[in-house]
Design a protein around this motif. Structure first.
Motif, PDB file in Angstrom:
ATOM      1  N   LEU A 110     -50.756  79.238  15.293  1.00 28.64           N
ATOM      2  CA  LEU A 110     -49.852  79.048  14.164  1.00 28.64           C
ATOM      3  C   LEU A 110     -50.379  77.974  13.217  1.00 28.64           C
ATOM      4  N   GLU A 111     -50.851  76.874  13.786  1.00 25.07           N
ATOM      5  CA  GLU A 111     -51.420  75.799  12.971  1.00 25.07           C
ATOM      6  C   GLU A 111     -52.615  76.302  12.174  1.00 25.07           C
ATOM      7  N   ARG A 114     -51.475  78.507   9.215  1.00 24.01           N
ATOM      8  CA  ARG A 114     -50.930  77.712   8.109  1.00 24.01           C
ATOM      9  C   ARG A 114     -52.030  76.964   7.368  1.00 24.01           C
ATOM     10  N   GLU A 115     -53.045  76.507   8.088  1.00 28.03           N
ATOM     11  CA  GLU A 115     -54.167  75.831   7.433  1.00 28.03           C
ATOM     12  C   GLU A 115     -54.956  76.781   6.547  1.00 28.03           C
ATOM     13  N   PRO A 119     -49.124  77.435   4.072  1.00 18.64           N
ATOM     14  CA  PRO A 119     -47.982  77.020   4.891  1.00 18.64           C
ATOM     15  C   PRO A 119     -46.822  78.006   4.902  1.00 18.64           C
ATOM     16  N   ASN A 120     -46.753  78.888   3.905  1.00 18.97           N
ATOM     17  CA  ASN A 120     -45.638  79.831   3.828  1.00 18.97           C
ATOM     18  C   ASN A 120     -45.999  81.227   4.327  1.00 18.97           C
ATOM     19  N   THR A 121     -47.156  81.362   4.967  1.00 22.47           N
ATOM     20  CA  THR A 121     -47.584  82.681   5.462  1.00 22.47           C
ATOM     21  C   THR A 121     -46.669  83.193   6.546  1.00 22.47           C
ATOM     22  N   ARG A 123     -43.122  83.480   8.046  1.00 23.85           N
ATOM     23  CA  ARG A 123     -41.739  83.388   7.579  1.00 23.85           C
ATOM     24  C   ARG A 123     -40.812  83.627   8.765  1.00 23.85           C
TER      25      ARG A 123
END
Length: 415
Positions: A110-111, A114-115, A119-121, A123
């Protein structure tokens, strides 16, 4: 190309990372829970999965999460060794086998999403209601209904997949084989050499243990009435006392099973379930991945690893095919027969079949395992499963990469 991935588990997040690495940019991952937390206990990533994560640039990050076992050993319920083999780098692979926390792995992926994708990928709080073959996905949120139009919808939403249920509405609940699993971790010193994964028992009762960071991960298994069932709650914490009683006599010089069970802060109960293989995964611009496509028994430690292979294979074919439909057909042609074979093999205990045969032929134990199972038979069972699952060392080390080579065009687009 707009891509919707339903589910932010290991398979869905690996798919997002793989598609992004292959050149796709418009990717959204939709997850029904509001907050992603590190749930679950241990998971084994086999070398073929570690290879794919390494080629995604995540090798060091994932390696730091766990322990790399160097040996796998099978025993009967009396603690007598049936079979022992090297694993990971010790077996000649170019990549290790890793024992990690499932929740920690999910959060690491997950990190990375987002990187790399923004960050909004991912939901959260989006419960899938329906899809259609044209690529439309409809969700419910606390703020109301959300409709997303995409060129592709990937159902990575697990064994209770909504995407799968739309295509097979009469399939019913997952199939329970009568076995109940209890999983947990114990903060105890390691056993044997500290780098060995063990499986002890047979088709009726079994105990699996392997080292993870800060302790021992275990799976206790028993065919018995009064425990679990096909409709048991997943991740349900249960009292350890009756489980310890089932394994009261399993005290070996090298492992004390009741002690491990008693040291667990929490024991979670699961039914051992799978589903019958499908004759197709893809309907129009929707397809399946991971447990949504091929839920299988955990024999052989292959569930999470196969989901990662699905993700990488899907991205490879979408990026290298002339168009999306051809890419989806190639993905299914590569992965569906292989995972169908694994589902059936795991129903026959997979590589753990050596324990079943040893018990059938020598239920009270043996003086020499080769009086019960020949060296050739033991080797054939282990080697056959590795080949079927895609992690035979020579074949894996020599296999071409699933990282697409640049071809001068937009991935997935018709030239």
């Amino acid at each position: 190309m707009g891509i919707v991935i339903v589910g932010a588990g290991i398979g869905g997040l690996a798919a997002a990372l793989s598609l992004h690495a292959a050149g796709f940019e418009d990717i959204g991952v939709y997850e029904r829970v509001e907050t992603l937390r590190p749930l679950g206990v241990g998971i084994n990533l086999l070398p073929h999965a570690v290879r794919e994560l390494t080629e995604l640039g995540l090798g060091e990050r994932v390696t730091a999460l766990g322990v790399a076992p160097g040996t796998l050993a099978y025993y009967n319920r009396h603690g007598q060794q049936i079979w022992r083999e090297p694993r990971g780098l010790d077996a000649g692979y170019h990549w290790p086998q890793l024992s990690v926390g499932r929740g920690q792995l999910q959060l690491a992926l997950l990190e990375a999403v987002r990187e790399r994708l923004g960050p909004n990928t991912v939901r959260t709080g989006h419960r899938l209601v329906s899809t259609d073959p044209a690529g439309t996905a409809r969700f419910e949120t606390t703020a109301g209904a959300v409709t997303v139009h995409a060129e592709l919808v990937v159902g990575a939403d697990g064994i209770h997949s909504t995407v799968r249920r739309e295509r097979r509405p009469d399939e019913g609940a997952p199939i329970w084989n009568g076995l109940t699993l209890w999983r947990g971790t114990a903060r105890l010193p390691g056993f044997l050499d500290g780098r060995t994964m063990i499986m002890a028992g047979d088709a009726e009762q079994k105990f699996v243990a392997y080292p993870i960071r800060d302790g021992i991960n275990f799976i206790a298994e028993r065919r018995a009435t009064g425990f679990g069932g096909a409709n048991a709650d997943w991740n349900r914490a249960v009292d350890a006392t009756p489980i310890i009683e089932l394994f009261r006599s399993w005290r070996f010089p090298w492992l004390d099973v009741p002690q491990i069970l008693g040291a667990a802060a929490e024991i979670l109960e699961y039914p051992m379930v799978d589903r019958d293989p499908l004759d197709r995964w893809t309907h129009g611009r929707t397809t399946l991945l991971g447990d949504a496509a091929h839920p299988m028994y955990p024999n052989g430690s292959n569930g999470g690893s196969q989901a990662i292979l699905d993700a990488r294979t899907l991205a490879y074919h979408l990026a290298t095919a002339r168009d999306t439909d051809i890419g989806l057909a190639a993905y299914e042609r590569d992965r569906r027969p292989a995972t169908t074979d694994l589902v059936h093999r795991n129903r026959q205990q997979g590589p753990e079949r050596v324990m079943v045969l040893a018990h059938e032929r020598a239920p009270d134990g043996f003086a020499n395992i080769h009086d019960v199972l020949s060296p050739q038979e033991l080797t054939e069972i282990a080697t056959g499963y590795k080949k079927a699952a895609g992690f035979h060392p020579e074949a894996l080390n020599a296999r071409p990469s699933l990282t697409p080579r640049p071809h001068g065009g937009t991935p997935g687009a018709t030239p």
